[in-house]
Scaffold this motif. Structure first.
Motif, PDB file in Angstrom:
ATOM      1  N   ALA A   1       0.805  -1.225   0.000  1.00 39.07           N
ATOM      2  CA  ALA A   1       0.000   0.000   0.000  1.00 39.07           C
ATOM      3  C   ALA A   1       0.839   1.275   0.000  1.00 39.07           C
ATOM      4  CB  ALA A   1      -0.938   0.004   1.204  1.00 39.07           C
TER       5      ALA A   1
ATOM      6  N   THR B   1       4.494   2.940  -3.368  1.00 36.98           N
ATOM      7  CA  THR B   1       4.386   3.977  -4.400  1.00 36.98           C
ATOM      8  C   THR B   1       4.611   5.355  -3.783  1.00 36.98           C
ATOM      9  OG1 THR B   1       2.890   2.655  -5.756  1.00 36.98           O
ATOM     10  CG2 THR B   1       2.872   5.034  -6.116  1.00 36.98           C
ATOM     11  N   TYR B   2       4.039   5.565  -2.611  1.00 36.78           N
ATOM     12  CA  TYR B   2       4.216   6.840  -1.908  1.00 36.78           C
ATOM     13  C   TYR B   2       5.659   7.007  -1.440  1.00 36.78           C
ATOM     14  CZ  TYR B   2      -0.904   6.879  -1.768  1.00 36.78           C
ATOM     15  OH  TYR B   2      -2.226   6.857  -2.110  1.00 36.78           O
TER      16      TYR B   2
ATOM     17  N   LYS C   1       5.507   1.558  -9.125  1.00 32.05           N
ATOM     18  CA  LYS C   1       4.106   1.170  -9.031  1.00 32.05           C
ATOM     19  C   LYS C   1       4.017  -0.227  -8.424  1.00 32.05           C
ATOM     20  CE  LYS C   1       3.003   3.864 -13.166  1.00 32.05           C
ATOM     21  NZ  LYS C   1       2.555   3.803 -14.585  1.00 32.05           N
TER      22      LYS C   1
ATOM     23  N   GLY D   1      -3.887   3.731   0.073  1.00 31.74           N
ATOM     24  CA  GLY D   1      -3.018   3.049  -0.875  1.00 31.74           C
ATOM     25  C   GLY D   1      -3.597   1.782  -1.449  1.00 31.74           C
TER      26      GLY D   1
ATOM     27  N   LYS E   1      -6.940  -0.321  -3.063  1.00 35.11           N
ATOM     28  CA  LYS E   1      -8.283  -0.307  -3.614  1.00 35.11           C
ATOM     29  C   LYS E   1      -8.989  -1.579  -3.164  1.00 35.11           C
ATOM     30  CE  LYS E   1      -7.059   2.685  -7.459  1.00 35.11           C
ATOM     31  NZ  LYS E   1      -6.986   2.885  -8.929  1.00 35.11           N
TER      32      LYS E   1
ATOM     33  N   ASP F   1      -4.916  -2.474 -13.133  1.00 37.54           N
ATOM     34  CA  ASP F   1      -4.668  -1.288 -12.312  1.00 37.54           C
ATOM     35  C   ASP F   1      -3.219  -1.261 -11.826  1.00 37.54           C
ATOM     36  OD1 ASP F   1      -4.798   0.624  -9.941  1.00 37.54           O
ATOM     37  OD2 ASP F   1      -6.895   0.647 -10.591  1.00 37.54           O
ATOM     38  N   ASP F   2      -2.650  -0.082 -11.751  1.00 45.99           N
ATOM     39  CA  ASP F   2      -1.264   0.053 -11.295  1.00 45.99           C
ATOM     40  C   ASP F   2      -1.148   0.176  -9.779  1.00 45.99           C
ATOM     41  OD1 ASP F   2      -0.079  -0.155 -13.794  1.00 45.99           O
ATOM     42  OD2 ASP F   2      -0.207   1.995 -14.188  1.00 45.99           O
ATOM     43  N   SER F   3      -2.273   0.119  -9.072  1.00 44.56           N
ATOM     44  CA  SER F   3      -2.269   0.158  -7.605  1.00 44.56           C
ATOM     45  C   SER F   3      -2.579  -1.229  -7.049  1.00 44.56           C
ATOM     46  CB  SER F   3      -3.328   1.140  -7.093  1.00 44.56           C
ATOM     47  OG  SER F   3      -3.101   2.434  -7.575  1.00 44.56           O
TER      48      SER F   3
END
Length: 339
Positions: free
Chosen positions: A102, A105-106, A113, A145, A147, A167-169
């Motif tokens: 999660a 990426t941040y 990703k 972070g 979904k 999805d990239d998340s």
């Protein structure tokens, strides 16, 4: 060519995965019993025969290990689908889910990703006790972070799985085991639907009004969609028209569809098989209270599991789970009518 074949949800999920694996060699599957067994809830049936052990990997019983491996694979350019057999097992691997999948990426300033699907079974109703029967939509929705997806039928399951894989998340794909259409577990008839063979995807964040009505709004998801529709049938016999909304995704949450419906009906019932306190049901009620409290003609009501572990005893388990009768009673109360 459009097909009129009817599939159970388990086959719809496995078909979505197979189609994405054919189209994209970076997609692969791993988890406990996903290979020869085909997944304990049928979500990976047939994949090993077509794609082989290199892309359908049975893992040891080490959730921390294989969820962590999935994060690494995703950050390296792959698109893993990792099955966490029961959502209740999240406690073993929560660090890999929340502090890695999660957040990475941040933490990387957007340079990495994490296109990873964590597919997991939820739900009670079959006497498997407190470590195999939880739902926990709100647990993961609360964590930035991730979904969160929870389909109620085969058509949605295929389309939402395709969106999740692309999805990239990181996506928590939470299927209710009682909707999978397995021979050894009863499933509502309406969970098996017409599923086209061709490619289609359902966007995240778009709830569906599965029954229109003018008197009361029932917002729900997953297994509880079917309970809510049964309740709506019972209410209709008394002249009460209930509108039923299937959220389909929790994150992102389609607040606009909820608000539009409640503005029409003036009454809100939220039904979730998750725990009652600090969860999705309260978030939805808060959305209405913050945006347009004047639209409510009566106090909103929520039906969820009371704050106790899911009992093993079948009568006790049924007592704590939301049911069609409980939903109908709550709707009647919101309208000021005797149950």
């Amino acid at each position: 060519m459009t097909s009129n074949r009817i599939l159970p949800m388990s086959r719809a999920i496995s078909e979505a995965i197979a189609q994405e694996m054919r189209a994209d060699p970076s997609v692969f599957v791993m988890g406990e019993d996903v290979g020869t067994y085909g997944g304990i809830f049928g979500a990976t049936t047939g994949l090993l025969d077509e794609f082989g052990e290199a892309r359908v990997r049975d893992t040891p019983i080490s959730e921390t290990g294989f969820i962590g491996a999935g994060v690494g694979a995703a950050m390296s350019g792959m698109r893993p689908i990792v099955e966490l057999m029961f959502v209740d097992f999240f406690g073993v691997c929560m660090d890999a889910i929340y502090n890695l999948a999660a957040k990475n990426t941040y933490f990387s300033g957007g340079n990495f990703k994490v296109p990873m699907v964590i597919m997991t079974a939820t739900g009670g109703g079959y006497s498997d006790a407190g470590q195999h029967s939880q739902t926990l939509h709100g647990m993961f929705a609360h964590l930035p972070g991730l979904k969160v997806v929870a389909p109620s039928n085969a058509y949605d399951a295929k389309g939402l799985m395709k969106t999740a894989i692309r999805d990239d998340s990181p996506v928590m794909f939470m299927f209710h085991k009682g909707l999978q259409g397995l021979a050894w577990m009863a499933s509502p008839d309406a969970a098996a639907t017409v599923v086209p063979e061709e490619d289609y995807a359902i966007p995240f964040g778009q709830a569906k009004v599965v029954r229109e009505g003018k008197d009361v709004t029932i917002v729900t998801l997953s297994m509880m969609v079917h309970k809510a529709l049964d309740a709506a049938d019972a209410l209709a016999k008394d002249g009460i028209e209930a509108e039923v909304i299937d959220l389909r995704t929790v994150v992102p949450l389609d607040r606009d569809t909820i608000l539009k419906s409640v503005a029409k009906t003036g009454r809100l019932i939220v039904v979730d098989e998750d725990y009652k306190s600090f969860g999705l049901s309260g978030e939805i009620i808060a959305t209405v209270a913050e945006r347009d409290p004047a639209c409510l003609k009566s106090a909103p009501r929520r039906l969820a599991v009371p704050d106790v572990p899911i009992p093993y005893s079948r009568p006790m388990e049924q007592f704590v789970l939301p049911s069609a009768d409980k939903i109908a009673a709550a709707a009647r109360e919101s309208l000021g009518k005797a149950a």
